[in-house]
Design an enzyme around this catalytic site. Sequence first.
Site, PDB file in Angstrom:
ATOM      1  N   HIS A  17       0.729  -1.224  -0.064  1.00 39.95           N
ATOM      2  CA  HIS A  17       0.146   0.021  -0.041  1.00 39.95           C
ATOM      3  C   HIS A  17       0.860   1.244   0.176  1.00 39.95           C
ATOM      4  O   HIS A  17       1.214   1.653   1.140  1.00 39.95           O
ATOM      5  CB  HIS A  17      -1.057  -0.177   1.221  1.00 39.95           C
ATOM      6  N   HIS A  19       1.325   5.274  -2.180  1.00 38.75           N
ATOM      7  CA  HIS A  19       0.832   6.433  -3.035  1.00 38.75           C
ATOM      8  C   HIS A  19       2.011   7.006  -3.668  1.00 38.75           C
ATOM      9  O   HIS A  19       2.584   8.091  -2.730  1.00 38.75           O
ATOM     10  CB  HIS A  19       0.179   7.181  -2.410  1.00 38.75           C
ATOM     11  N   ARG A  21       2.607   8.911  -6.279  1.00 40.08           N
ATOM     12  CA  ARG A  21       2.232  10.123  -6.940  1.00 40.08           C
ATOM     13  C   ARG A  21       2.512  10.447  -8.279  1.00 40.08           C
ATOM     14  O   ARG A  21       2.393  11.612  -8.710  1.00 40.08           O
ATOM     15  CB  ARG A  21       2.857  11.173  -6.003  1.00 40.08           C
ATOM     16  N   ASN A  51      -4.884   6.450  -7.133  1.00 42.04           N
ATOM     17  CA  ASN A  51      -5.448   8.080  -7.100  1.00 42.04           C
ATOM     18  C   ASN A  51      -4.331   9.129  -7.584  1.00 42.04           C
ATOM     19  O   ASN A  51      -3.998   9.973  -6.851  1.00 42.04           O
ATOM     20  CB  ASN A  51      -5.988   8.304  -5.701  1.00 42.04           C
ATOM     21  N   HIS A 136     -10.635   1.371   0.540  1.00 38.98           N
ATOM     22  CA  HIS A 136     -10.621   2.079   1.584  1.00 38.98           C
ATOM     23  C   HIS A 136     -11.980   2.250   2.160  1.00 38.98           C
ATOM     24  O   HIS A 136     -12.797   2.661   1.569  1.00 38.98           O
ATOM     25  CB  HIS A 136     -10.229   3.669   1.146  1.00 38.98           C
ATOM     26  N   HIS A 160      -5.683  -0.248   6.081  1.00 39.28           N
ATOM     27  CA  HIS A 160      -5.451   0.657   6.847  1.00 39.28           C
ATOM     28  C   HIS A 160      -6.506   0.670   7.936  1.00 39.28           C
ATOM     29  O   HIS A 160      -7.140   1.588   8.307  1.00 39.28           O
ATOM     30  CB  HIS A 160      -5.197   2.144   6.401  1.00 39.28           C
ATOM     31  N   ASP A 242       0.624   2.650   3.689  1.00 43.42           N
ATOM     32  CA  ASP A 242      -0.157   3.816   3.203  1.00 43.42           C
ATOM     33  C   ASP A 242       0.587   4.927   2.911  1.00 43.42           C
ATOM     34  O   ASP A 242       0.508   6.143   3.410  1.00 43.42           O
ATOM     35  CB  ASP A 242      -1.587   4.164   4.086  1.00 43.42           C
TER      36      ASP A 242
HETATM   37  O1  DOR Z   1      -4.564   9.929   4.391  1.00 41.02           O
HETATM   38  C1  DOR Z   1      -4.746   9.341   3.245  1.00 41.02           C
HETATM   39  N1  DOR Z   1      -3.849   9.765   2.317  1.00 41.02           N
HETATM   40  N2  DOR Z   1      -5.623   8.578   3.078  1.00 41.02           N
HETATM   41  C2  DOR Z   1      -5.826   7.962   1.800  1.00 41.02           C
HETATM   42  O2  DOR Z   1      -6.633   6.933   1.740  1.00 41.02           O
HETATM   43  C3  DOR Z   1      -5.150   8.557   0.742  1.00 41.02           C
HETATM   44  C4  DOR Z   1      -3.965   8.861   1.084  1.00 41.02           C
HETATM   45  C5  DOR Z   1      -3.276   9.954  -0.192  1.00 41.02           C
HETATM   46  O3  DOR Z   1      -3.451   9.447  -1.366  1.00 41.02           O
HETATM   47  O4  DOR Z   1      -3.081  11.000   0.265  1.00 41.02           O
HETATM   48 ZN    ZN Z   2      -3.700   4.822   0.878  1.00 42.25          ZN
HETATM   49 ZN    ZN Z   3      -7.191   4.727   2.149  1.00 46.41          ZN
HETATM   50 ZN    ZN Z   4      -4.767   3.678   2.611  1.00 44.43          ZN
END
Ligand code: DOR
Ligand code: ZN
Ligand code: ZN
Ligand code: ZN
Length: 375
Positions: A17, A19, A21, A51, A136, A160, A242
């Site tokens: 998990h 991100h 970017r 995302n 999520h 999470h 995360d």
């Molecule tokens: O705090 C978070 N940030 N929770 C998420 O589910 C997405 C993540 C993000 O992409 O910044």
């Molecule tokens: Zn996440």
């Molecule tokens: Zn999430």
């Molecule tokens: Zn998450």
Amino acid sequence: IIDVEEKLVMPGVIDVHTHMREPGITYKEDFATGSRACVKAGVTTFYDMPNTIPTTTTLKNLLEKKKLAGEKSIVNFGFHFGGSKNDNVEEIKKVLRNGEANTVKIFMNVTTGEMLIEDDEVLKKVFGNSKLVLVHAENEMIDKAIELNKNYGKGLYVCHIPSEEELKKVINAKKNNELNTKEHPVYAEVTPHHLFLNTEIRESTERNKMLLRMKPELREKSDNEFLWEAINRGEVDTIGTDHAPHLISEKLEKITFGMPGVETSLALMINAFNEGKISLEAIQKLMCENPAKIMKIEKRGKLQEGFFADIIVVDTQKEWIVGVDDTIESKCGWTPYENWKLKGKNTMTIVNGKIVYENGKINDSHNGKEVNFLK
Ligand code: DOR
Ligand code: ZN
Ligand code: ZN
Ligand code: ZN
């Protein structure tokens, strides 16, 4: 020959998990900086969430992201495809058929990004046409996800899980042999921040009030304790970070959800081992073995070759201060654990048989061609 003296040799950490970017939000992180943060800390494989901008909700977008990661990442990587509120089931089918991703991530609560799915018909279709669905989901959305998995799905991975109340829902589902079957298994992920941080720490300084915000939000100390107990009862499947980097300037300016995680996850867990909170075997299961099994990395035919040598060497006795004794590799430039005194540190990272990190130095000369894309 590598002389590791008294250190611990273990499989590289697989972080299900993150991100990273890229594309679209690369001022916060990209595949080069994110993977540098990984090798430093002992993470040899990451899975990236959808995302980004654009969202990873079409095969075309997925292939573009794959190309970018292939050019820049110095660790192995894979992607979770994204379920879209606009019903991208045809794209999901295409991606799963092509094998470019095996999992679909959906957002059932509001968080960073524009990917919330509220339409029940879309949710049913996503579950009905996916293999493993990562969610999520907070509070009653967890119940809903468990029901959707039972009635339509082929597997549910709850990301999470922050609290006693929410983890109990998932544990109950895992123990119920009608809700958790071979055909539709249920998995539980816990993040380091929900284990090591809580509202008390968040509210202790003005700075922490801004920095320690994420979705799901931090909970009470008693929740930390319940999560640890559940881990030690074997009721949690994975530690996923995360890793959700935002610049410190953004965090201090307005409430922004997410914090970095890959750079500190293993060290925090080894420190917890030194404090008697968890065994090394459990750390290995939560951070290496279970992620490999859930993501089916172990069954991927010829790709297996590269995985015999994702190895890290951990000095369990090394004492250091986060962010003081070391620099932050993540582009976001900060960590919620700054000034934490930890005992335990990764000292060497081997990815696909090559040393990519040793004694504080990253060797990123082999990016792209020599890392594996995990279908
Ligand atoms: O705090 C978070 N940030 N929770 C998420 O589910 C997405 C993540 C993000 O992409 O910044
Ligand atoms: Zn996440
Ligand atoms: Zn999430
Ligand atoms: Zn998450």
